[in-house]
Motif scaffolding. Structure first.
Motif, PDB file in Angstrom:
ATOM      1  N   LEU A 109     -45.165  -5.734 -18.223  1.00 16.72           N
ATOM      2  CA  LEU A 109     -44.090  -6.322 -17.974  1.00 16.72           C
ATOM      3  C   LEU A 109     -43.778  -5.991 -16.367  1.00 16.72           C
ATOM      4  N   ASN A 110     -44.283  -4.979 -15.834  1.00 20.11           N
ATOM      5  CA  ASN A 110     -43.866  -4.982 -14.409  1.00 20.11           C
ATOM      6  C   ASN A 110     -44.927  -6.149 -13.800  1.00 20.11           C
ATOM      7  N   ILE A 111     -46.049  -6.827 -14.388  1.00 22.03           N
ATOM      8  CA  ILE A 111     -46.777  -7.729 -13.658  1.00 22.03           C
ATOM      9  C   ILE A 111     -46.266  -8.808 -13.854  1.00 22.03           C
ATOM     10  N   VAL A 112     -45.638  -9.484 -15.329  1.00 21.38           N
ATOM     11  CA  VAL A 112     -44.941 -10.451 -15.547  1.00 21.38           C
ATOM     12  C   VAL A 112     -43.544 -10.649 -14.781  1.00 21.38           C
ATOM     13  N   ARG A 113     -42.861  -9.496 -14.504  1.00 22.12           N
ATOM     14  CA  ARG A 113     -41.735  -9.648 -13.710  1.00 22.12           C
ATOM     15  C   ARG A 113     -42.015  -9.960 -12.219  1.00 22.12           C
ATOM     16  N   ASN A 114     -43.145  -9.457 -11.662  1.00 23.15           N
ATOM     17  CA  ASN A 114     -43.690  -9.755 -10.212  1.00 23.15           C
ATOM     18  C   ASN A 114     -44.044 -11.366 -10.396  1.00 23.15           C
ATOM     19  N   ALA A 115     -44.606 -11.837 -11.125  1.00 22.63           N
ATOM     20  CA  ALA A 115     -44.999 -13.108 -11.044  1.00 22.63           C
ATOM     21  C   ALA A 115     -43.748 -14.012 -11.269  1.00 22.63           C
ATOM     22  N   GLN A 116     -42.803 -13.656 -12.001  1.00 23.74           N
ATOM     23  CA  GLN A 116     -41.480 -14.379 -12.150  1.00 23.74           C
ATOM     24  C   GLN A 116     -40.955 -14.430 -10.954  1.00 23.74           C
ATOM     25  N   GLN A 117     -40.651 -13.344 -10.093  1.00 22.14           N
ATOM     26  CA  GLN A 117     -40.014 -13.439  -8.601  1.00 22.14           C
ATOM     27  C   GLN A 117     -40.965 -14.110  -7.754  1.00 22.14           C
ATOM     28  N   ALA A 118     -42.211 -14.114  -7.816  1.00 19.54           N
ATOM     29  CA  ALA A 118     -43.115 -14.722  -6.898  1.00 19.54           C
ATOM     30  C   ALA A 118     -42.720 -16.227  -7.041  1.00 19.54           C
ATOM     31  N   LEU A 119     -42.462 -16.767  -8.283  1.00 20.87           N
ATOM     32  CA  LEU A 119     -42.241 -18.166  -8.366  1.00 20.87           C
ATOM     33  C   LEU A 119     -40.896 -18.783  -8.484  1.00 20.87           C
ATOM     34  N   GLU A 120     -40.204 -17.882  -7.504  1.00 22.15           N
ATOM     35  CA  GLU A 120     -38.645 -18.253  -7.401  1.00 22.15           C
ATOM     36  C   GLU A 120     -38.465 -19.675  -6.512  1.00 22.15           C
ATOM     37  N   HIS A 121     -39.498 -19.962  -5.551  1.00 22.75           N
ATOM     38  CA  HIS A 121     -39.181 -21.171  -4.805  1.00 22.75           C
ATOM     39  C   HIS A 121     -40.525 -22.082  -5.209  1.00 22.75           C
ATOM     40  N   GLY A 124     -42.476  -1.629  -4.100  1.00 27.72           N
ATOM     41  CA  GLY A 124     -43.921  -1.417  -4.081  1.00 27.72           C
ATOM     42  C   GLY A 124     -44.379  -0.587  -5.015  1.00 27.72           C
ATOM     43  N   LEU A 125     -43.504  -0.238  -6.196  1.00 19.30           N
ATOM     44  CA  LEU A 125     -43.774   0.651  -7.150  1.00 19.30           C
ATOM     45  C   LEU A 125     -44.527   0.023  -8.595  1.00 19.30           C
ATOM     46  N   GLY A 126     -43.988  -1.109  -8.629  1.00 20.38           N
ATOM     47  CA  GLY A 126     -44.283  -1.560  -9.941  1.00 20.38           C
ATOM     48  C   GLY A 126     -45.861  -1.809 -10.447  1.00 20.38           C
ATOM     49  N   LEU A 127     -46.494  -2.257  -9.365  1.00 19.40           N
ATOM     50  CA  LEU A 127     -47.920  -2.521  -9.703  1.00 19.40           C
ATOM     51  C   LEU A 127     -48.717  -0.960  -9.509  1.00 19.40           C
ATOM     52  N   SER A 128     -48.526  -0.185  -8.721  1.00 22.65           N
ATOM     53  CA  SER A 128     -48.868   1.135  -8.603  1.00 22.65           C
ATOM     54  C   SER A 128     -48.751   1.904 -10.076  1.00 22.65           C
ATOM     55  N   ILE A 129     -47.527   1.779 -10.557  1.00 27.41           N
ATOM     56  CA  ILE A 129     -47.200   2.370 -12.028  1.00 27.41           C
ATOM     57  C   ILE A 129     -48.154   1.775 -13.064  1.00 27.41           C
ATOM     58  N   ALA A 130     -48.253   0.491 -12.972  1.00 26.43           N
ATOM     59  CA  ALA A 130     -48.920  -0.463 -13.609  1.00 26.43           C
ATOM     60  C   ALA A 130     -50.433   0.043 -13.862  1.00 26.43           C
TER      61      ALA A 130
END
Length: 358
Positions: A248-260, A319-325
């Motif tokens: 979920l951390n990775i998918v959430r990051n991808a969603q945020q990266a697609l904002e624009h 910068g914690l999401g990917l480190s935790i994942a």
């Protein structure tokens, strides 16, 4: 036929045809005028496809621009570039070392040497990143211990002080307590999960579907999700809760990266790999989960440190999401890898299914 009876040109052609290094000759307009057999093997293309082809059209993306080649021709100066990301027209990804020499005969031609370094670089990079990740985790644990001890004393002192203050002054001690709690929560997040993985025999696709449903519930950019699952992956032992958190951390990051991004899309893919090596151990079966998005890509400056704590490409990101994942996948004996170029980013999670080879 004796060597004396073979012309110099024929001999050169025979030698280059037997080389394991891919050799390619481009004219000044970057059309392919010669290539050896190794080119077909490295690029996965037949002779007809390569013959007379315009070199840049072989790729969806390559880190070397046409201006780079033009500058080399104009300056009559060759160059070498390591770790060149190249994406072929069929979507296959290569990592290449490329050397370019300016030919004197024929004049103005470019002689390219292409060496595929994907596997060797991936193994060495995985080992390096594993040691760096573990070192970073130990450093954080040491710092967290040094921070939490005085923080607990500070909070306790504020609580004792609050008992002797009038109501109009208690707001200051409450502020101290609230900020101490906030710092403690931040330190706890840096440390990652409290408990070890509790593995139970589970279905991988059921877990991925739960992540997809959670992502769809909070999907402000209207990202389109697609699925490409491998039904041959068997149930195996993993911790569904921890694995769900990592994915979920990775998918959430991808969603945020697609904002624009116009027409934002994420693909969730699974595959089973046979005889795959993780952390220096060869496993009979490994499950692979890949999250691919069509966003702008990860900035080159943070790709090598992407899984370090406090490293983020987002404004205001922790910068914690990917480190935790990465830590959660490590607990399962697995690994997370990332490839990214403009318009394409993919995170790949590897999880051992079967035991190591005897």
């Amino acid at each position: 036929m004796t060597p004396q009876e073979i012309s110099t040109a024929q001999l050169a052609a025979q030698i280059t045809a037997q080389l394991t290094t891919a050799i390619m000759l481009l004219d000044s307009q970057l059309h392919i005028r010669y290539f050896n057999t190794a080119c077909c093997a490295v690029l996965g293309l037949g002779e007809k496809r390569l013959s007379e082809q315009y070199f840049p059209e072989l790729f969806q993306h390559i880190d070397i621009s046409t201006e780079h080649f033009a500058g080399a021709i104009a300056a009559k100066q060759g160059f070498s570039v390591s770790d060149v990301q190249a994406v072929l027209a069929d979507g296959r990804h290569l990592l290449l070392d490329i050397s370019v020499t300016i030919s004197e005969r024929p004049a103005g031609y470019l002689l390219l040497e292409l060496r595929q370094v994907d596997q060797q670089r991936k193994i060495s990079l995985e080992s390096l990143q594993q040691h760096q990740h573990l070192a970073a985790r130990e450093l954080i644990r040491g710092l967290a211990h040094e921070i939490k001890n005085p923080l607990g004393g500070l909070r306790g002192a504020a609580q004792l002080l609050e008992e002797s203050l009038s109501d109009d002054l208690k707001e200051y001690t409450q502020l101290i307590i609230a900020q101490a709690d906030r710092l403690r929560n931040l330190v706890d997040r840096l440390l990652g999960p409290y408990r070890a993985a509790q593995r139970i025999n589970s279905n991988l696709h059921q877990m991925i579907e739960q992540v997809r449903q959670l992502a769809l519930m909070d999907n402000p950019s209207a990202v389109q999700f697609s699925r490409d699952y491998d039904p041959s992956i068997p149930d195996f032992a993993f911790d569904p809760e921890l694995l769900q958190q990592a994915l979920l951390n990775i998918v959430r990051n991808a969603q945020q990266a697609l904002e624009h991004t116009s027409e934002p899309a994420i693909c969730l893919q699974s595959r089973v790999l046979y005889q795959h090596t993780l952390h220096g151990k060869r496993y009979k079966l490994v499950a692979m989960i890949r999250v691919t998005d069509n966003g702008p890509g990860i900035p080159a400056g943070i790709r090598d440190t992407l899984f370090y704590p406090m490293v983020s490409g987002k404004a205001g990101g922790t910068g914690l999401g990917l480190s935790i994942a990465q830590t959660l996948i490590h607990q399962h004996g697995g690994w997370i890898d990332c490839d990214s170029w403009p318009g394409h980013t993919e995170f790949t999670l590897y999880l051992p299914i079967a035991d190591t080879e005897d």
